[in-house]
Design an enzyme around this catalytic site. Structure first.
Site, short mmCIF file in Angstrom:
data_model
loop_
_atom_site.label_atom_id
_atom_site.label_comp_id
_atom_site.label_asym_id
_atom_site.label_seq_id
_atom_site.Cartn_x
_atom_site.Cartn_y
_atom_site.Cartn_z
N MET A 21 -1.90 6.43 -2.79
CA MET A 21 -0.60 6.90 -2.37
C MET A 21 0.19 7.34 -3.60
O MET A 21 0.03 6.79 -4.68
CB MET A 21 0.17 5.79 -1.68
CG MET A 21 -0.51 5.25 -0.44
SD MET A 21 -0.30 6.20 1.08
CE MET A 21 -1.30 7.61 0.90
N SER A 22 1.04 8.30 -3.39
CA SER A 22 1.79 8.85 -4.51
C SER A 22 2.96 7.97 -4.93
O SER A 22 3.30 7.89 -6.10
CB SER A 22 2.32 10.24 -4.15
OG SER A 22 1.26 11.12 -3.95
N THR A 23 3.62 7.33 -3.96
CA THR A 23 4.82 6.56 -4.28
C THR A 23 4.82 5.24 -3.53
O THR A 23 4.11 5.06 -2.54
CB THR A 23 6.10 7.32 -3.89
OG1 THR A 23 6.14 7.44 -2.46
CG2 THR A 23 6.16 8.70 -4.53
N GLN A 49 5.40 5.13 0.26
CA GLN A 49 4.30 5.40 1.17
C GLN A 49 3.39 4.19 1.37
O GLN A 49 2.31 4.31 1.91
CB GLN A 49 3.47 6.57 0.64
CG GLN A 49 4.23 7.87 0.59
CD GLN A 49 3.43 8.96 -0.10
OE1 GLN A 49 2.84 8.72 -1.15
NE2 GLN A 49 3.40 10.14 0.49
#
Length: 141
Positions: free
Chosen positions: A1-3, A6
């Site tokens: 996940m990017s952040t 999320q």
């Protein structure tokens, strides 16, 4: 996940992978990272590559192909092929068009660079971001 925002998606993806592997009677270990799909220095990615190259992985199960890397997942998949690792992508969508892939790639790049700029307290970077937002509004129908 990017952040970290999320993380709920990450929890769902882990549950999907666990149930898929368990339903097939496979032993498994989940590797998960939070970070940009453009970051090649994530701990989990390094561990995975090490395991693939040392023969410790027989099967790689992914929820989506781009969960490895936004760009460069083909390199990891080539390593899997070279070392005889079976690759299963649970949610392998139909082949996307060039335009869809390009759009998703541009969105990822802009998202990453926006995060870097917003994360900086540099006044010049804030001005650049404001100008980019103005231009985006001008070209958006």
């Amino acid at each position: 996940m990017s952040t970290n925002a999320q993380k709920d998606d990450l929890v769902r993806q882990v549950a999907l992978l666990e149930s898929y592997c368990a339903a097939n009677g496979w032993s498994y270990e989940i590797i998960s990272d939070v970070g940009s799909g453009l970051n090649y220095h994530k701990r989990g990615l390094k561990v995975l590559i090490s395991w693939i190259c040392s023969g410790e992985v027989g099967r790689l199960v992914l929820s989506h192909k781009d969960r490895l890397l936004r760009f460069g997942s083909e390199l990891v998949l080539s390593l899997c092929e070279h070392f005889g690792v079976e690759v299963i992508i649970i949610n392998a969508s139909e082949d996307s068009t060039f335009e869809e892939d390009l759009t998703n790639d541009v969105i990822e790049i802009v998202t990453v660079f926006s995060g870097w700029l917003y994360g900086s307290h540099n006044h010049k970077n804030k001005k650049v971001m404001e100008r980019l937002q103005e231009v985006a509004k001008e070209v958006t129908p």
